[in-house]
Design a protein around this motif. Sequence first.
Motif, PDB file in Angstrom:
ATOM      1  N   THR A   1       0.796  -1.235   0.000  1.00 27.03           N
ATOM      2  CA  THR A   1       0.000   0.000   0.000  1.00 27.03           C
ATOM      3  C   THR A   1       0.825   1.279   0.000  1.00 27.03           C
ATOM      4  O   THR A   1       0.275   2.353  -0.233  1.00 27.03           O
ATOM      5  CB  THR A   1      -0.934   0.028   1.226  1.00 27.03           C
ATOM      6  OG1 THR A   1      -0.145  -0.057   2.415  1.00 27.03           O
ATOM      7  CG2 THR A   1      -1.935  -1.124   1.173  1.00 27.03           C
ATOM      8  N   SER A   2       2.126   1.191   0.278  1.00 26.97           N
ATOM      9  CA  SER A   2       2.925   2.421   0.332  1.00 26.97           C
ATOM     10  C   SER A   2       4.329   2.180  -0.209  1.00 26.97           C
ATOM     11  O   SER A   2       4.801   1.038  -0.301  1.00 26.97           O
ATOM     12  CB  SER A   2       3.001   2.946   1.769  1.00 26.97           C
ATOM     13  OG  SER A   2       3.748   2.066   2.581  1.00 26.97           O
ATOM     14  N   ILE A   3       4.966   3.300  -0.560  1.00 30.50           N
ATOM     15  CA  ILE A   3       6.330   3.234  -1.089  1.00 30.50           C
ATOM     16  C   ILE A   3       7.105   4.460  -0.574  1.00 30.50           C
ATOM     17  O   ILE A   3       6.546   5.557  -0.471  1.00 30.50           O
ATOM     18  CB  ILE A   3       6.330   3.182  -2.622  1.00 30.50           C
ATOM     19  CG1 ILE A   3       7.737   2.881  -3.152  1.00 30.50           C
ATOM     20  CG2 ILE A   3       5.787   4.466  -3.231  1.00 30.50           C
ATOM     21  CD1 ILE A   3       7.745   2.496  -4.627  1.00 30.50           C
ATOM     22  N   GLU A   4       8.373   4.243  -0.199  1.00 32.31           N
ATOM     23  CA  GLU A   4       9.220   5.328   0.293  1.00 32.31           C
ATOM     24  C   GLU A   4      10.397   5.513  -0.656  1.00 32.31           C
ATOM     25  O   GLU A   4      11.062   4.540  -1.026  1.00 32.31           O
ATOM     26  CB  GLU A   4       9.712   5.041   1.708  1.00 32.31           C
ATOM     27  CG  GLU A   4      10.500   6.194   2.309  1.00 32.31           C
ATOM     28  CD  GLU A   4      10.866   5.954   3.771  1.00 32.31           C
ATOM     29  OE1 GLU A   4      11.797   6.611   4.260  1.00 32.31           O
ATOM     30  OE2 GLU A   4      10.213   5.078   4.415  1.00 32.31           O
ATOM     31  N   ILE A   5      10.653   6.772  -1.030  1.00 33.93           N
ATOM     32  CA  ILE A   5      11.695   7.072  -2.007  1.00 33.93           C
ATOM     33  C   ILE A   5      12.656   8.103  -1.425  1.00 33.93           C
ATOM     34  O   ILE A   5      12.230   9.099  -0.812  1.00 33.93           O
ATOM     35  CB  ILE A   5      11.083   7.605  -3.319  1.00 33.93           C
ATOM     36  CG1 ILE A   5      10.134   6.555  -3.911  1.00 33.93           C
ATOM     37  CG2 ILE A   5      12.172   7.982  -4.317  1.00 33.93           C
ATOM     38  CD1 ILE A   5       9.308   7.049  -5.067  1.00 33.93           C
ATOM     39  N   HIS A   6      13.948   7.815  -1.626  1.00 31.29           N
ATOM     40  CA  HIS A   6      14.994   8.756  -1.187  1.00 31.29           C
ATOM     41  C   HIS A   6      15.353   9.669  -2.348  1.00 31.29           C
ATOM     42  O   HIS A   6      15.838   9.225  -3.390  1.00 31.29           O
ATOM     43  CB  HIS A   6      16.247   8.003  -0.712  1.00 31.29           C
ATOM     44  CG  HIS A   6      17.380   8.902  -0.374  1.00 31.29           C
ATOM     45  ND1 HIS A   6      17.375   9.739   0.722  1.00 31.29           N
ATOM     46  CD2 HIS A   6      18.573   9.129  -1.012  1.00 31.29           C
ATOM     47  CE1 HIS A   6      18.487  10.422   0.756  1.00 31.29           C
ATOM     48  NE2 HIS A   6      19.255  10.073  -0.289  1.00 31.29           N
TER      49      HIS A   6
END
Length: 284
Positions: free
Chosen positions: A24-29
């Motif tokens: 359900t979610s994604i984290e991007i640097h």
Amino acid sequence: MNLINKKVTHKSFGTGSIVKHNETSIEIHFASENKKFVFPDVFEKHLKLHDPSVANTLEKIIQDKEMERKEEERRKEEEKKILRQNHELRLEHEKLMKNHKLHPESQMVFWCDEEEQISSLSEWKVFSGEIKSGNNKGKPNKPIRLHQNSAVLLTAVDSSVPEKDRRILGVYMVHENFIGKLCEDGFIPAHSKYKLQLTEQESDQLLFWNYYVNEKSPDKMTWNTGKYRYFDNVWMAQILRDIASLKTDPMEQELAQQFFKHFCKMNKILAQELPEPNGALKRM
């Protein structure tokens, strides 16, 4: 699908790499900070994968999810439609109940053939038959006179004996929620409690024509066509009273008496003023 370390470009935040993701979610640097987004929705307009093969796979996932979303919307809309239809039926049902006027001949006598003698008493329902002609040919007959005050009388006559010897096999009140005007399939189901089957010996003692008479031809006992006839509420009360007097089993007798009282109440009949049967057989 493993997206960790995959390069992406965001319309607003520029180039970055994926550091975390789940269903359900994604984290991007990005260059200055990490950002979290809804997965996979963010890829539809704002985010692009650099790896074309992974992008194709993700596109398939997005398409599948979109199909699931549309299917869920369709299902919810269908549920709303059913709820609306049920609500409309309830309103129509309540309206018919409120405005119902008691018909003096709102009982049904049904002619059971050999197969129906078994099915009607095991399944406790009968089929009103099909319309024989006109625009509605082939559609089920609507038993429009039947209401919550109605009972269905099951009868049969052997082919080897005359019509005057037609026997009563059993009787039931229609189902608590049944309204003939709303019956689309032609099936008339029984009340959850008020239904009585007669033994063969009891049936031999209860002849239908002791109660029923065609006032236009009182000396005739004929049934040439049709699976059912409507008949007088008082005649049905007489039949129920006589069934109660025939029953010897205590439980069946109690049910028969309760049935009779319930029927009289529903049809506004005073049991103590009920006349004796005066059908065609009684007039011979």
